[in-house]
Design an enzyme around this catalytic site. Sequence first.
Site, PDB file in Angstrom:
ATOM      1  N   ARG A 151      11.852  -4.084  -8.140  1.00  0.00           N
ATOM      2  CA  ARG A 151      10.407  -3.820  -8.285  1.00  0.00           C
ATOM      3  C   ARG A 151      10.113  -3.538  -9.754  1.00  0.00           C
ATOM      4  NH1 ARG A 151       8.114  -1.798  -3.754  1.00  0.00           N
ATOM      5  NH2 ARG A 151       6.195  -2.530  -4.691  1.00  0.00           N
ATOM      6  N   PRO A 154       0.831  -1.205   0.000  1.00  0.00           N
ATOM      7  CA  PRO A 154       0.000   0.000   0.000  1.00  0.00           C
ATOM      8  C   PRO A 154       0.867   1.258   0.000  1.00  0.00           C
ATOM      9  CG  PRO A 154      -0.313  -1.300   2.026  1.00  0.00           C
ATOM     10  CD  PRO A 154       0.670  -2.033   1.184  1.00  0.00           C
ATOM     11  N   GLU A 155       0.482   2.218  -0.829  1.00  0.00           N
ATOM     12  CA  GLU A 155       1.264   3.448  -0.944  1.00  0.00           C
ATOM     13  C   GLU A 155       0.582   4.555  -0.136  1.00  0.00           C
ATOM     14  OE1 GLU A 155       2.460   4.026  -5.041  1.00  0.00           O
ATOM     15  OE2 GLU A 155       2.628   1.859  -5.326  1.00  0.00           O
ATOM     16  N   ASN A 199       5.513   1.776  -5.854  1.00  0.00           N
ATOM     17  CA  ASN A 199       5.763   1.299  -7.210  1.00  0.00           C
ATOM     18  C   ASN A 199       4.736   1.790  -8.231  1.00  0.00           C
ATOM     19  OD1 ASN A 199       7.805  -0.111  -8.399  1.00  0.00           O
ATOM     20  ND2 ASN A 199       6.561  -1.951  -8.636  1.00  0.00           N
ATOM     21  N   LYS A 252       3.832   6.372   4.060  1.00  0.00           N
ATOM     22  CA  LYS A 252       3.171   5.092   4.307  1.00  0.00           C
ATOM     23  C   LYS A 252       2.964   4.820   5.799  1.00  0.00           C
ATOM     24  CE  LYS A 252       5.465   3.389   0.155  1.00  0.00           C
ATOM     25  NZ  LYS A 252       6.425   2.400  -0.388  1.00  0.00           N
TER      26      LYS A 252
END
Length: 278
Positions: free
Chosen positions: A268, A2-3, A191, A55
Site C-alpha cells: 500500500r 473505506p476506513e 492507508n 471497518k
Amino acid sequence: MPEGDTIAYAANRIRPVLAGRVPEQIVTPQPRHALDRWPERLRDRTVTAVDTHGKHLFVRFEGGLALHSHLGMTGAWGVYEPARAGLRPLAVQARQDRAGPTSSGWGRSPRRAWIVIRCEGHEIVEFDGPTLELLTAGRARFDQTLSALGPDVLASSFDADRFLRLVRGDDPTRTIGDALLDQRNVAGIGNIWKAEGCWEASVDPWRPVAGVCDEQVLAIVERVRPRMMRSARDGPRAIAARVYGRKGQPCPRCGAAIQARGQGDANRTTYWCPGCQA
Ligand SMILES: [Zn+2]
C-alpha cells in the site's frame, strides 16, 4: 478502502432511520442471498442499534441477530430519501460510481445491491463488498476476525494501554506504517490515516516498531483521532489530507516535497515528508 471514519459516517446516517424501528421491508435482490432467508428471519424485529468497530458495521436486531458488513475495496452503504431519488445519495460511497445515476436513483447499479432495507420512507442499501452476513449472538462471539480486532480508534474512550501492548507484542522489525494497518493492533486505521497519523506525530512510517518510543506510538493515534471523528461526523470532505495523495507537493509543516512508496506485504502506498518525519 473505506476506513473507520467512513464506516462510522455511514452508521451515523443509518442509525437515525433504523434505530428503535421495525423496517417495513427487507429485500435481498441477488440470487446469492436467496437461501439465506434474511427477510424472513428479520421480519417484525426492531433494530436495537447501529454501531461500528473499526471497518466493521453492525445493524443489530432484537433477538440477538446482527447484519455485519465489511466493505473491502469496493463496497458502500447508501441512505436514500425517497424525495431525493435520482439526486445525490445522502450517504457514503467507497468510490465514485462511474456508471452514473440509474433508474433506482441510487447512483449505483441495482444489480450490485446485496440488501435493501425500507423504513420510514427511506431506502438503506448495501452494495458490493466481500462481507455481508447475518450473525447470531453466538456466531458473533466466536467469530475469529471480530474477536481478534484491536481497540477501535473511534471509540469514545480509546483503549491506549491495550493498543500499546498489542503493538509491543507485534514483530519489532515490522515498520510502524505497516503495523498501524494491522487491524489486530488498532481497528479502523487504513492507508490514509496511517500516513496522516505518522505525519501528525512527526514519525517516519518506515521506522521499525522497535525504534518508535511509546510516546510516539500513542501520539500517532491520539493526533488523528479528532480528525477521524470530525470525518465520521461530517463525511469524507472533512479529511483534508496533509500528506496522503500529495506526492511531490510541499509539506504543510516544513515545505519539503512529500514522497510516496509502496509499503508492507500489501504494497500500500505510504506518503511521508522526509523533511520533518524522522
Ligand atoms: Zn515536513
